[in-house]
Design a protein around this motif. Sequence first.
Motif, mmCIF file in Angstrom:
data_model
loop_
_atom_site.group_PDB
_atom_site.id
_atom_site.type_symbol
_atom_site.label_atom_id
_atom_site.label_comp_id
_atom_site.label_asym_id
_atom_site.label_seq_id
_atom_site.Cartn_x
_atom_site.Cartn_y
_atom_site.Cartn_z
ATOM 1 N N ALA A 77 0.829 -1.214 0.000
ATOM 2 C CA ALA A 77 0.000 0.000 0.000
ATOM 3 C C ALA A 77 0.865 1.266 0.000
ATOM 4 N N ALA A 78 1.952 1.255 0.755
ATOM 5 C CA ALA A 78 2.844 2.429 0.796
ATOM 6 C C ALA A 78 3.510 2.640 -0.558
ATOM 7 N N LYS A 79 3.981 1.563 -1.174
ATOM 8 C CA LYS A 79 4.626 1.687 -2.489
ATOM 9 C C LYS A 79 3.647 2.235 -3.521
ATOM 10 N N LEU A 80 2.430 1.716 -3.514
ATOM 11 C CA LEU A 80 1.429 2.185 -4.477
ATOM 12 C C LEU A 80 1.101 3.663 -4.262
ATOM 13 N N HIS A 81 0.957 4.074 -3.005
ATOM 14 C CA HIS A 81 0.629 5.472 -2.736
ATOM 15 C C HIS A 81 1.778 6.399 -3.133
ATOM 16 N N ILE A 82 2.999 6.003 -2.847
ATOM 17 C CA ILE A 82 4.154 6.837 -3.228
ATOM 18 C C ILE A 82 4.254 6.939 -4.744
ATOM 19 N N LYS A 83 4.116 5.819 -5.446
ATOM 20 C CA LYS A 83 4.170 5.845 -6.914
ATOM 21 C C LYS A 83 3.077 6.749 -7.471
ATOM 22 N N ASP A 84 1.869 6.620 -6.932
ATOM 23 C CA ASP A 84 0.755 7.443 -7.384
ATOM 24 C C ASP A 84 1.020 8.925 -7.097
ATOM 25 N N SER A 85 1.539 9.226 -5.928
ATOM 26 C CA SER A 85 1.856 10.615 -5.563
ATOM 27 C C SER A 85 2.908 11.205 -6.487
ATOM 28 N N LEU A 86 3.905 10.420 -6.836
ATOM 29 C CA LEU A 86 4.957 10.905 -7.733
ATOM 30 C C LEU A 86 4.406 11.160 -9.133
ATOM 31 N N ARG A 87 3.519 10.290 -9.599
ATOM 32 C CA ARG A 87 2.925 10.447 -10.931
ATOM 33 C C ARG A 87 2.013 11.667 -11.022
ATOM 34 N N HIS A 88 1.302 11.957 -9.952
ATOM 35 C CA HIS A 88 0.291 13.007 -9.990
ATOM 36 C C HIS A 88 0.685 14.286 -9.254
ATOM 37 N N SER A 89 1.937 14.418 -8.933
ATOM 38 C CA SER A 89 2.331 15.623 -8.196
ATOM 39 C C SER A 89 2.927 16.661 -9.135
ATOM 40 N N GLN A 90 3.063 17.850 -8.619
ATOM 41 C CA GLN A 90 3.721 18.921 -9.356
ATOM 42 C C GLN A 90 5.233 18.831 -9.192
ATOM 43 N N HIS A 91 5.681 17.840 -8.466
ATOM 44 C CA HIS A 91 7.106 17.624 -8.219
ATOM 45 C C HIS A 91 7.624 16.585 -9.215
ATOM 46 N N GLU A 92 7.618 16.957 -10.485
ATOM 47 C CA GLU A 92 7.916 16.025 -11.572
ATOM 48 C C GLU A 92 9.281 15.371 -11.471
ATOM 49 N N SER A 93 10.257 16.070 -10.909
ATOM 50 C CA SER A 93 11.600 15.511 -10.856
ATOM 51 C C SER A 93 11.836 14.658 -9.614
ATOM 52 N N ALA A 94 10.855 14.555 -8.725
ATOM 53 C CA ALA A 94 11.018 13.747 -7.510
ATOM 54 C C ALA A 94 11.195 12.280 -7.870
ATOM 55 N N VAL A 95 12.068 11.600 -7.135
ATOM 56 C CA VAL A 95 12.341 10.186 -7.385
ATOM 57 C C VAL A 95 11.863 9.296 -6.245
ATOM 58 N N GLY A 96 11.361 9.894 -5.191
ATOM 59 C CA GLY A 96 10.903 9.119 -4.039
ATOM 60 C C GLY A 96 10.585 10.048 -2.889
ATOM 61 N N ILE A 97 10.699 9.501 -1.688
ATOM 62 C CA ILE A 97 10.438 10.320 -0.507
ATOM 63 C C ILE A 97 11.646 10.302 0.430
ATOM 64 N N ARG A 98 11.762 11.370 1.208
ATOM 65 C CA ARG A 98 12.768 11.460 2.258
ATOM 66 C C ARG A 98 12.034 11.367 3.586
ATOM 67 N N VAL A 99 12.558 10.518 4.468
ATOM 68 C CA VAL A 99 11.990 10.353 5.797
ATOM 69 C C VAL A 99 12.936 10.988 6.801
ATOM 70 N N GLY A 100 12.370 11.799 7.664
ATOM 71 C CA GLY A 100 13.138 12.416 8.730
ATOM 72 C C GLY A 100 12.376 12.341 10.031
ATOM 73 N N VAL A 101 13.020 12.772 11.094
ATOM 74 C CA VAL A 101 12.409 12.820 12.415
ATOM 75 C C VAL A 101 12.801 14.145 13.039
ATOM 76 N N ARG A 102 11.850 14.784 13.718
ATOM 77 C CA ARG A 102 12.162 16.031 14.413
ATOM 78 C C ARG A 102 11.491 16.019 15.780
ATOM 79 N N LYS A 103 12.039 16.834 16.678
ATOM 80 C CA LYS A 103 11.423 16.987 18.001
ATOM 81 C C LYS A 103 10.125 17.744 17.829
ATOM 82 N N ALA A 104 9.058 17.162 18.349
ATOM 83 C CA ALA A 104 7.739 17.804 18.241
ATOM 84 C C ALA A 104 6.710 16.960 18.955
ATOM 85 N N GLY A 105 5.538 17.504 19.075
ATOM 86 C CA GLY A 105 4.410 16.763 19.615
ATOM 87 C C GLY A 105 4.496 16.550 21.107
ATOM 88 N N CYS A 106 3.483 15.919 21.635
ATOM 89 C CA CYS A 106 3.407 15.721 23.088
ATOM 90 C C CYS A 106 4.268 14.559 23.560
#
Length: 119
Positions: free
Chosen positions: A13-42
């Motif tokens: 499901a994650a692979k399909l959603h990422i592929k779909d997002s890349l195909r239909h986004s305005q970020h035509e040159s994107a090749v995937g996603i970057r995952v990060g973590v930041r301090k936030a939330g409760c």
Amino acid sequence: MNAVDQPLTLTKAAKLHIKDSLRHSQHESAVGIRVGVRKAGCSGYEYVLEFAYPGSYSEMDLVFEEEGVKVVVDKETYLKFLKGGTVLDYVQEGLKEGFKFNNPNVANQCGCGESFTLK
């Protein structure tokens, strides 16, 4: 391979959603996603997702690729937060949908599931 050596993986499901997002986004040159973590939330930390572009990552990044879907994570973030078999999923629960991390390193999550603490 022991649990610590297991890579970050994606559900179908994650692979399909990422592929779909890349195909239909305005970020035509994107090749995937970057995952990060930041301090936030409760609870202390939250995941950050953004598009990954060619040339936007370096030798300090790890690139996980499954079926043409790339996930980029800097090594420090991976080693501190995601090592040991984290699975990135895309879920639809009622009216709510989005990415969900099944992370063996998480001790607690806040009630809304948006932030977490480590073991």
